[in-house]
Design a protein around this motif. Structure first.
Motif, PDB file in Angstrom:
ATOM      1  N   ILE A 121      -3.901  -1.624   0.901  1.00  0.00           N
ATOM      2  CA  ILE A 121      -3.452  -3.097   0.886  1.00  0.00           C
ATOM      3  C   ILE A 121      -4.845  -3.996   1.049  1.00  0.00           C
ATOM      4  O   ILE A 121      -5.032  -4.900   0.417  1.00  0.00           O
ATOM      5  N   TYR A 124      -7.388  -5.167  -1.839  1.00  0.00           N
ATOM      6  CA  TYR A 124      -6.932  -6.493  -2.718  1.00  0.00           C
ATOM      7  C   TYR A 124      -7.323  -7.853  -1.899  1.00  0.00           C
ATOM      8  O   TYR A 124      -6.522  -8.617  -1.677  1.00  0.00           O
ATOM      9  N   ILE A 128      -4.964 -11.141  -0.294  1.00  0.00           N
ATOM     10  CA  ILE A 128      -4.301 -11.048   1.249  1.00  0.00           C
ATOM     11  C   ILE A 128      -5.147 -11.877   2.043  1.00  0.00           C
ATOM     12  O   ILE A 128      -4.716 -12.087   3.252  1.00  0.00           O
ATOM     13  N   SER A 136      -7.564  -4.236   8.302  1.00  0.00           N
ATOM     14  CA  SER A 136      -7.847  -3.022   7.895  1.00  0.00           C
ATOM     15  C   SER A 136      -9.106  -2.111   7.917  1.00  0.00           C
ATOM     16  O   SER A 136      -8.835  -0.803   8.069  1.00  0.00           O
TER      17      SER A 136
END
Length: 159
Positions: A121, A124, A128, A136
């Motif tokens: 995720i 990108y 986001i 993350s």
């Protein structure tokens, strides 16, 4: 300081991969080769990205770059970071398939599965936003620390 941290973190992947390989190869040789190989592939890419980052931060012999060159350099940098996040995601998920069956243990594997998905995720950032990317990356670092501590404990327990 980010470029220095990236450089040393990348170099420290080398002994980490070797130690992880020695533990996991006993469980599943094919997935271990694949997962550790993916981590090893990231090393030269990260070094190259670190050179780009350093060029953006520090002047080199007072060489001025045009706006178009800066755009190219930034697009290569962010494209490289995107690639690295995807490779880290795949490596983490593959390695955690083995880690859950190894002496390292299921808690490290389950956190790793979550981290692998978050890395994908986080690959990108233009979709986001930076806060999710930060989370993350923070969890990825925390997983590596947890994995390292668990491996150290196993080594100490062996004698």
């Amino acid at each position: 300081m980010a470029d220095e941290l990236l450089f040393f973190a990348t170099l420290l992947l080398i002994p980490s991969i070797v130690a992880l390989y020695q533990i996991l190869v006993k469980v599943d040789i094919v997935k271990t080769w694949l997962g550790c190989g993916l981590l090893a592939v990231v090393i030269p890419i990260n070094i190259f990205l670190d050179i780009i980052l350093g060029r953006l931060v520090y002047p080199v012999y007072d060489i001025e770059l045009s706006l178009d060159i800066y755009k190219l350099v930034l697009s290569i940098y962010y494209g490289g970071m995107h690639l690295v996040a995807i490779v880290f995601s795949a490596a983490t998920i593959i390695l955690c398939l083995i880690i859950r069956r190894s002496v390292i243990g299921k808690p490290v594997a389950y956190l790793g599965f979550m981290v692998g998905i978050l890395d994908l995720i986080g690959a990108y950032p233009w979709l986001i936003g930076t806060s999710v990317v930060f989370v993350s990356q923070l969890l990825f670092a925390a997983w590596f620390v947890m994995l390292g501590l668990r491996m150290i404990r196993l080594k100490v327990a062996e004698g």
